[in-house]
Design a protein around this motif. Structure first.
Motif, PDB file in Angstrom:
ATOM      1  N   VAL A 173       5.541   6.302  11.664  1.00 33.20           N
ATOM      2  CA  VAL A 173       6.169   5.914  10.398  1.00 33.20           C
ATOM      3  C   VAL A 173       7.093   7.014   9.899  1.00 33.20           C
ATOM      4  O   VAL A 173       8.211   6.758   9.439  1.00 33.20           O
ATOM      5  CB  VAL A 173       5.091   5.591   9.338  1.00 33.20           C
ATOM      6  CG1 VAL A 173       5.741   5.361   7.971  1.00 33.20           C
ATOM      7  CG2 VAL A 173       4.289   4.372   9.749  1.00 33.20           C
ATOM      8  N   LEU A 174       6.641   8.265   9.994  1.00 37.31           N
ATOM      9  CA  LEU A 174       7.440   9.379   9.483  1.00 37.31           C
ATOM     10  C   LEU A 174       8.691   9.640  10.315  1.00 37.31           C
ATOM     11  O   LEU A 174       9.607  10.322   9.857  1.00 37.31           O
ATOM     12  CB  LEU A 174       6.586  10.656   9.451  1.00 37.31           C
ATOM     13  CG  LEU A 174       5.392  10.658   8.489  1.00 37.31           C
ATOM     14  CD1 LEU A 174       4.669  11.999   8.534  1.00 37.31           C
ATOM     15  CD2 LEU A 174       5.823  10.330   7.066  1.00 37.31           C
ATOM     16  N   ILE A 184      11.552  -3.546   7.073  1.00 43.81           N
ATOM     17  CA  ILE A 184      11.906  -2.886   5.817  1.00 43.81           C
ATOM     18  C   ILE A 184      12.184  -1.422   6.130  1.00 43.81           C
ATOM     19  O   ILE A 184      11.351  -0.727   6.707  1.00 43.81           O
ATOM     20  CB  ILE A 184      10.769  -3.008   4.776  1.00 43.81           C
ATOM     21  CG1 ILE A 184      10.510  -4.479   4.453  1.00 43.81           C
ATOM     22  CG2 ILE A 184      11.117  -2.235   3.511  1.00 43.81           C
ATOM     23  CD1 ILE A 184       9.347  -4.705   3.505  1.00 43.81           C
ATOM     24  N   ARG A 185      13.351  -0.959   5.764  1.00 49.73           N
ATOM     25  CA  ARG A 185      13.774   0.408   6.077  1.00 49.73           C
ATOM     26  C   ARG A 185      14.128   1.138   4.778  1.00 49.73           C
ATOM     27  O   ARG A 185      14.764   0.584   3.896  1.00 49.73           O
ATOM     28  CB  ARG A 185      14.969   0.390   7.025  1.00 49.73           C
ATOM     29  CG  ARG A 185      15.497   1.768   7.410  1.00 49.73           C
ATOM     30  CD  ARG A 185      16.619   1.668   8.429  1.00 49.73           C
ATOM     31  NE  ARG A 185      16.120   1.287   9.748  1.00 49.73           N
ATOM     32  CZ  ARG A 185      16.203   0.069  10.263  1.00 49.73           C
ATOM     33  NH1 ARG A 185      16.760  -0.913   9.555  1.00 49.73           N
ATOM     34  NH2 ARG A 185      15.743  -0.189  11.465  1.00 49.73           N
ATOM     35  N   ALA A 243      -1.619   9.259  14.773  1.00 48.23           N
ATOM     36  CA  ALA A 243      -0.529   8.835  15.663  1.00 48.23           C
ATOM     37  C   ALA A 243       0.337   7.779  14.990  1.00 48.23           C
ATOM     38  O   ALA A 243       1.574   7.797  15.107  1.00 48.23           O
ATOM     39  CB  ALA A 243      -1.114   8.292  16.964  1.00 48.23           C
ATOM     40  N   PHE A 244      -0.298   6.864  14.269  1.00 48.14           N
ATOM     41  CA  PHE A 244       0.455   5.840  13.538  1.00 48.14           C
ATOM     42  C   PHE A 244       1.331   6.468  12.464  1.00 48.14           C
ATOM     43  O   PHE A 244       2.498   6.103  12.298  1.00 48.14           O
ATOM     44  CB  PHE A 244      -0.518   4.836  12.914  1.00 48.14           C
ATOM     45  CG  PHE A 244       0.054   4.043  11.782  1.00 48.14           C
ATOM     46  CD1 PHE A 244       0.963   3.023  12.008  1.00 48.14           C
ATOM     47  CD2 PHE A 244      -0.289   4.340  10.470  1.00 48.14           C
ATOM     48  CE1 PHE A 244       1.512   2.307  10.958  1.00 48.14           C
ATOM     49  CE2 PHE A 244       0.254   3.629   9.412  1.00 48.14           C
ATOM     50  CZ  PHE A 244       1.149   2.609   9.663  1.00 48.14           C
ATOM     51  N   ARG A 284       0.851  -1.177   0.000  1.00 51.04           N
ATOM     52  CA  ARG A 284       0.000   0.000   0.000  1.00 51.04           C
ATOM     53  C   ARG A 284       0.900   1.246   0.000  1.00 51.04           C
ATOM     54  O   ARG A 284       2.128   1.131   0.033  1.00 51.04           O
ATOM     55  CB  ARG A 284      -0.926  -0.022   1.208  1.00 51.04           C
ATOM     56  CG  ARG A 284      -1.833  -1.256   1.292  1.00 51.04           C
ATOM     57  CD  ARG A 284      -2.717  -1.410   0.091  1.00 51.04           C
ATOM     58  NE  ARG A 284      -3.659  -2.532   0.250  1.00 51.04           N
ATOM     59  CZ  ARG A 284      -4.378  -3.062  -0.714  1.00 51.04           C
ATOM     60  NH1 ARG A 284      -4.264  -2.561  -1.933  1.00 51.04           N
ATOM     61  NH2 ARG A 284      -5.208  -4.068  -0.486  1.00 51.04           N
ATOM     62  N   PRO A 285       0.330   2.463  -0.036  1.00 47.90           N
ATOM     63  CA  PRO A 285       1.155   3.661  -0.254  1.00 47.90           C
ATOM     64  C   PRO A 285       2.353   3.834   0.673  1.00 47.90           C
ATOM     65  O   PRO A 285       3.448   4.177   0.193  1.00 47.90           O
ATOM     66  CB  PRO A 285       0.140   4.796  -0.070  1.00 47.90           C
ATOM     67  CG  PRO A 285      -1.148   4.219  -0.540  1.00 47.90           C
ATOM     68  CD  PRO A 285      -1.113   2.787  -0.069  1.00 47.90           C
ATOM     69  N   LEU A 286       2.204   3.612   1.966  1.00 50.33           N
ATOM     70  CA  LEU A 286       3.339   3.858   2.858  1.00 50.33           C
ATOM     71  C   LEU A 286       4.479   2.880   2.604  1.00 50.33           C
ATOM     72  O   LEU A 286       5.654   3.274   2.598  1.00 50.33           O
ATOM     73  CB  LEU A 286       2.892   3.786   4.325  1.00 50.33           C
ATOM     74  CG  LEU A 286       1.960   4.909   4.792  1.00 50.33           C
ATOM     75  CD1 LEU A 286       1.622   4.740   6.276  1.00 50.33           C
ATOM     76  CD2 LEU A 286       2.594   6.280   4.560  1.00 50.33           C
ATOM     77  N   LEU A 287       4.172   1.622   2.396  1.00 50.83           N
ATOM     78  CA  LEU A 287       5.220   0.647   2.096  1.00 50.83           C
ATOM     79  C   LEU A 287       5.846   0.939   0.736  1.00 50.83           C
ATOM     80  O   LEU A 287       7.069   0.846   0.568  1.00 50.83           O
ATOM     81  CB  LEU A 287       4.653  -0.773   2.119  1.00 50.83           C
ATOM     82  CG  LEU A 287       5.652  -1.896   1.802  1.00 50.83           C
ATOM     83  CD1 LEU A 287       6.842  -1.859   2.749  1.00 50.83           C
ATOM     84  CD2 LEU A 287       4.953  -3.263   1.854  1.00 50.83           C
TER      85      LEU A 287
END
Length: 319
Positions: A150-151, A164-165, A145-146, A118-121
């Protein structure tokens, strides 16, 4: 990002890609890109927040990955999902070949090929990329908050696969129409900028650049009317997109200026709520079509409205 050495350079690149901006927005965007910080853009709908992300994507030669926020959006919908249909087909194919090793089968069905990013990954895995988190104010507090987590490090943990980084963080643009207040914790993580609607001269320049067939007098009168509509306390004041639609509709009808009769039959291009149209008709269309702001009737044909005016706060795409 090579060659992007100053806010002025970025402003020139934005203009080259048909996005008018001022020093404030150019500086905020430049700092966000160079410092690796998210850019938080807040303002009314239609002032060019989303378009800035699209334009940065074109300038940087990086794909735009868009996460459209909405009420009920959760982490799974933004991060990843497993392709259960393909996993089931794989299991059936394995059974057909007589495979019996359960541990091996489990390892196979949780292979990366069955993961739907999905978009963030996608943003974490794609270098370079521009991540647009659009209308964060529509999402729930829990998702906000999530997203902050991530950011902070652009690291995503998938229990079946590991961590995954991002090799290099994506350029992040977060937008808000301020339908609710976004938590301070997220704003502190970002470079913040408030975008205004363009001023009269800039909007005239936008119309003329985007609609080369539009008469200069018509562009001036439409921009002036749009400015008055935004000050009229309407349910949904028009953004630049609506102003462009209005000018395009009038040009299609062969108009070279805006008069009450044409305004009456084309209001649907600029006002999308019946209440707003009724309010404008009640106030009187001739009031709406008064002299353009800062002038005695708007520029006349052959003038150069918007060519030398000081830029307004914010930035607006005009092509």
């Amino acid at each position: 990002m090579a060659g992007l050495d100053s806010p002025g350079t970025l402003a020139e690149l934005l203009d080259h890609h048909d996005y008018l901006t001022d020093d404030g927005l150019a500086t905020a965007a430049f700092l966000a890109v160079r410092m690796g910080r998210p850019l938080f853009l807040e303002g009314e709908a239609g002032v060019g927040k989303t378009e800035l992300a699209k334009t940065l994507s074109a300038i940087l030669g990086a794909p735009l990955i868009r996460l459209q926020c909405y009420e009920g959006l959760d982490a799974a919908q933004a991060l990843y999902d497993w392709d259960f249909a393909r996993q089931l087909l794989h299991l059936k194919a394995a059974e057909a070949t007589g495979a019996t090793d359960a541990r091996a089968l489990e390892g196979e069905i949780y292979d990366r090929r069955f993961l739907i990013a999905r978009p963030l990954l996608k943003a974490v895995e794609t270098q370079p990329s521009v991540l647009l988190v659009d209308e964060i104010d529509r999402a729930d507090d829990e998702f906000e908050a999530f997203l902050l987590e991530v950011l902070s490090d652009f690291t995503i943990s998938i229990p079946e696969l590991g961590t995954i980084r991002a090799e290099s963080p994506p350029v992040v643009v977060v937008t808000s129409n301020r339908t609710r207040e976004v938590h301070d914790a997220l704003k502190r993580r970002c470079i913040y900028h408030w975008l205004e609607h363009p001023d009269f001269d800039r909007e005239v320049a936008i119309l003329l650049r985007r609609l080369p067939g539009c008469a200069e007098r018509l562009a001036a009168e439409v921009a002036g009317a749009a400015a008055r509509l935004r000050a009229a306390g309407l349910v949904k004041p028009p953004g630049v997109a609506e102003t462009l639609d209005w000018a395009r509709a009038l040009t299609t009808l062969g108009a070279v200026r805006l008069d009450p009769e044409l305004a009456a039959v084309t209001l649907g291009a600029v006002l999308k709520y019946r209440e707003d149209q009724d309010a404008v008709r009640t106030q009187g269309l001739r009031t709406l079509l008064g002299a353009a702001p800062g002038s005695t009737g708007g520029p006349t044909p052959g003038s150069t409205a918007g060519s030398t005016a000081d830029p307004a706060p914010g930035g607006t795409r005009h092509a």
